[in-house]
Design an enzyme around this catalytic site. Structure first.
Site, PDB file in Angstrom:
ATOM      1  N   HIS A 160       0.840  -1.223   0.000  1.00  0.00           N
ATOM      2  CA  HIS A 160       0.000   0.000   0.000  1.00  0.00           C
ATOM      3  C   HIS A 160       0.863   1.256   0.000  1.00  0.00           C
ATOM      4  O   HIS A 160       0.416   2.310   0.433  1.00  0.00           O
ATOM      5  CB  HIS A 160      -0.933   0.041   1.218  1.00  0.00           C
ATOM      6  CG  HIS A 160      -1.661  -1.241   1.470  1.00  0.00           C
ATOM      7  ND1 HIS A 160      -2.910  -1.512   0.970  1.00  0.00           N
ATOM      8  CD2 HIS A 160      -1.285  -2.342   2.152  1.00  0.00           C
ATOM      9  CE1 HIS A 160      -3.291  -2.721   1.352  1.00  0.00           C
ATOM     10  NE2 HIS A 160      -2.317  -3.252   2.064  1.00  0.00           N
ATOM     11  N   SER A 281      14.498  21.286 -17.362  1.00  0.00           N
ATOM     12  CA  SER A 281      13.332  22.132 -17.554  1.00  0.00           C
ATOM     13  C   SER A 281      13.741  23.366 -18.340  1.00  0.00           C
ATOM     14  O   SER A 281      14.845  23.885 -18.164  1.00  0.00           O
ATOM     15  CB  SER A 281      12.769  22.539 -16.194  1.00  0.00           C
ATOM     16  OG  SER A 281      12.006  23.735 -16.309  1.00  0.00           O
ATOM     17  N   LYS A 287      16.140  21.739 -12.301  1.00  0.00           N
ATOM     18  CA  LYS A 287      15.400  20.497 -12.496  1.00  0.00           C
ATOM     19  C   LYS A 287      16.178  19.407 -13.206  1.00  0.00           C
ATOM     20  O   LYS A 287      16.948  19.664 -14.123  1.00  0.00           O
ATOM     21  CB  LYS A 287      14.130  20.781 -13.302  1.00  0.00           C
ATOM     22  CG  LYS A 287      13.122  21.625 -12.550  1.00  0.00           C
ATOM     23  CD  LYS A 287      12.333  20.798 -11.568  1.00  0.00           C
ATOM     24  CE  LYS A 287      11.225  20.100 -12.319  1.00  0.00           C
ATOM     25  NZ  LYS A 287      10.354  19.361 -11.421  1.00  0.00           N
ATOM     26  N   GLU A 294       8.973   8.342 -17.180  1.00  0.00           N
ATOM     27  CA  GLU A 294       7.572   8.784 -17.322  1.00  0.00           C
ATOM     28  C   GLU A 294       6.991   8.344 -18.660  1.00  0.00           C
ATOM     29  O   GLU A 294       5.851   7.887 -18.745  1.00  0.00           O
ATOM     30  CB  GLU A 294       7.486  10.307 -17.200  1.00  0.00           C
ATOM     31  CG  GLU A 294       7.850  10.830 -15.820  1.00  0.00           C
ATOM     32  CD  GLU A 294       8.008  12.345 -15.840  1.00  0.00           C
ATOM     33  OE1 GLU A 294       7.007  13.034 -15.587  1.00  0.00           O
ATOM     34  OE2 GLU A 294       9.108  12.833 -16.125  1.00  0.00           O
ATOM     35  N   TYR A 321     -10.875 -15.392 -44.497  1.00  0.00           N
ATOM     36  CA  TYR A 321     -10.231 -14.082 -44.595  1.00  0.00           C
ATOM     37  C   TYR A 321     -11.274 -12.983 -44.795  1.00  0.00           C
ATOM     38  O   TYR A 321     -12.215 -13.121 -45.571  1.00  0.00           O
ATOM     39  CB  TYR A 321      -9.223 -14.050 -45.759  1.00  0.00           C
ATOM     40  CG  TYR A 321      -8.555 -12.679 -45.895  1.00  0.00           C
ATOM     41  CD1 TYR A 321      -7.428 -12.376 -45.145  1.00  0.00           C
ATOM     42  CD2 TYR A 321      -9.086 -11.696 -46.730  1.00  0.00           C
ATOM     43  CE1 TYR A 321      -6.844 -11.113 -45.224  1.00  0.00           C
ATOM     44  CE2 TYR A 321      -8.514 -10.436 -46.815  1.00  0.00           C
ATOM     45  CZ  TYR A 321      -7.386 -10.156 -46.062  1.00  0.00           C
ATOM     46  OH  TYR A 321      -6.824  -8.913 -46.136  1.00  0.00           O
TER      47      TYR A 321
HETATM   48  N1  ARG Z   1      -3.121  -6.429 -47.724  1.00  0.00           N
HETATM   49  C1  ARG Z   1      -3.965  -7.480 -47.250  1.00  0.00           C
HETATM   50  C2  ARG Z   1      -3.802  -7.711 -45.761  1.00  0.00           C
HETATM   51  O1  ARG Z   1      -2.965  -7.142 -45.197  1.00  0.00           O
HETATM   52  C3  ARG Z   1      -3.601  -8.761 -47.921  1.00  0.00           C
HETATM   53  C4  ARG Z   1      -4.318  -8.881 -49.172  1.00  0.00           C
HETATM   54  C5  ARG Z   1      -5.494  -9.714 -49.128  1.00  0.00           C
HETATM   55  N2  ARG Z   1      -6.458  -8.988 -49.868  1.00  0.00           N
HETATM   56  C6  ARG Z   1      -7.485  -9.532 -50.423  1.00  0.00           C
HETATM   57  N3  ARG Z   1      -8.256  -8.734 -51.065  1.00  0.00           N
HETATM   58  N4  ARG Z   1      -7.737 -10.813 -50.359  1.00  0.00           N
HETATM   59  O2  ARG Z   1      -4.527  -8.478 -45.171  1.00  0.00           O
END
Ligand code: ARG
Length: 463
Positions: A160, A281, A287, A294, A321
């Site tokens: 503490h 400073s 200072k 920091e 993806y």
């Molecule tokens: N530049 C994209 C990324 O960083 C990779 C490309 C994939 N793009 C796509 N249209 N399938 O994820």
């Protein structure tokens, strides 16, 4: 190479994207730093394509050499970055095609930018993680050296932020070595899980071509191939793990920095920071400010912010993806850069700082650091712990009324509270006696601390 001005995907389009769209979707401004890793992945892919007979050995050699040349071109700042070429992968492929023509057009066989970018990010993360691990060891070494140099110095330990029990300075420095060791092994654990090859996952479903993924994995130093194409092409867990480990490391650095900012105040006066790691400073001539510490404390926020950014990015993404994933990069780069720079400056800062042992010693007997040892002394003599707690509490109150230390109380005072407590009590009182009494494993007892220091010195020497 395509119907639309050098793009790799122009065939299906009759018009190029709006300039606004190019500006909105580009990642070249920040993913160009992946070029070395993208090239490494592409070269392994080219070797594999010739290994399985999809291209000839001569074509493979031509691709590998041209990729080397593109790497040098980028190293030397001779690549022209174009927003219309989206990302680093496209830039490199377009440069390859302009050099090699049809041979260049074969590199992307059996590959998608989705598994390509995942591979490049893994390679980049692995290299960066390895550097962070080295940086951690350097900081650990600085703490271990301080632990060795400040042997014998006793510090007030706090809970503490109130004086609690005495600790050896060596024990104090080794506490940070332990925290950093967990950070280090957490990173290495993440590395082990990361180290499976994405390439071969294609866009999401794999490939009908006879690719040899294990071959590429070996070429790139992966322990094996990631199992499920749908999973892999969208997996960014490794980035979350990496940045989580960095965040905890940054939290450790920030806590330590805060402690040393306090210790460097006139009020504490425990620590002399070297001039080289402080700033002045613009107005107040006297200072000497701990700005480095920091900023280290402040930058914890940046790293934790990056983790939050990554987690929110991934939340609610369906397989596989999604372009959202492009947004992973800046968060990861910023977290890694921040932590790397902090580690880099922390090690010499520690090495050049000195405890002000005279100032520490001058006020060491304040704050009843020996009270708990007195309690344990009573327990050793058969008193129930709770009774001992009560008795020592009374003695401390007596001291506060008389503005004295426990060791300065007269024998009669001790005997009033606990019959026959004096005269033996004086042997356990005072901070030095209290410190010497610790004996549990992991405690600040001198024998334990000496062994811990020797063990750490040997461990670091062996790295
Ligand atoms: N530049 C994209 C990324 O960083 C990779 C490309 C994939 N793009 C796509 N249209 N399938 O994820």
């Amino acid at each position: 190479m395509s119907t639309q001005g050098g793009k790799t995907w122009g065939g299906r389009f009759t018009a190029g994207p709006d300039a606004l769209v190019e500006a909105y979707t580009e990642s070249i401004s920040f993913d160009k730093r992946l070029y070395r890793h993208d090239i490494r992945g592409s070269q392994a892919h080219a070797r594999m394509l010739s290994h399985v007979g999809l291209i000839s050995p001569d074509e493979s050699i031509a691709l590998i050499n041209a990729l080397d040349a593109i790497g040098t071109q980028i190293d030397e700042g001779r690549m022209t970055w174009r927003r219309d070429l989206e990302d680093i992968h496209t830039h490199i492929e377009v440069a390859l095609i302009s050099q090699l023509g049809d041979t260049g057009r074969k590199l992307h066989t059996g590959r998608s930018r989705n598994d390509q970018v995942a591979t490049a990010m893994k390679l980049w993360t692995r290299d960066t993680l390895d550097r962070v691990v080295v940086g951690i060891t350097a900081l650990q070494q600085a703490f271990v050296d301080s632990a060795a140099r400040e042997q014998g110095v006793i510090l007030p330990g706090y809970t503490h932020l109130q004086r609690a029990q005495p600790v050896l300075a060596t024990h104090y420095f080794l506490a940070y070595v332990e925290k950093l060791e967990r950070d280090r092994t957490r990173l290495l654990d993440a590395r082990a899980r990361l180290n499976l090859l994405p390439l071969g996952a294609g866009a999401l479903a794999g490939s009908s071509l006879p690719l040899d993924r294990a071959f590429v994995a070996r070429e790139l130093g992966f322990d094996g191939v990631a199992a499920n194409s749908l999973d892999i092409s969208s997996d960014r867990d490794f980035l979350v793990e990496f940045v989580s480990a960095l965040t905890l490391l940054a939290v450790h650095l920030g806590g330590w920095a805060e402690e040393w900012v306090l210790w460097a105040t006139t009020e504490f006066g425990f620590l002399e920071l070297s001039d080289a790691f402080c700033t002045g400073s613009s107005l107040m001539p006297q200072k000497k400010n701990p700005d480095v510490l920091e900023l280290m404390r402040g930058r914890t926020a940046r790293v934790a912010g990056s983790l939050q950014r990554l987690l929110m990015l991934l939340k609610g993404l369906p397989l596989a993806y999604n372009r959202d994933l492009q947004e992973d990069k800046e968060a990861v780069f910023d977290a890694a850069d921040t932590v790397e720079r902090s580690l880099e400056v922390a090690a010499p800062l520690v090495a050049s700082s000195r405890l002000r042992s005279d100032r520490i010693k001058a006020r060491l007997e304040e704050g009843f650091l020996d009270a708990t040892t007195l309690l344990e002394h009573l327990v050793k003599h058969g008193m129930p712990m709770r009774t001992a707690h009560e008795s020592v509490g009374k003695l401390v109150r007596l001291c506060e009324e008389n503005r004295c230390r426990l060791a300065e109380l007269a024998p009669e005072r001790f005997n009033e509270v606990v019959p026959d407590l004096a005269p033996g009590v004086y042997e356990v009182l005072g901070v030095e006696n209290a410190l010497a009494a610790f004996r549990t494993e992991g405690s600040t007892g001198p024998t334990m601390v000496k062994a811990a220091l020797a063990a750490w010195q040997a461990r670091l020497l062996a790295r």
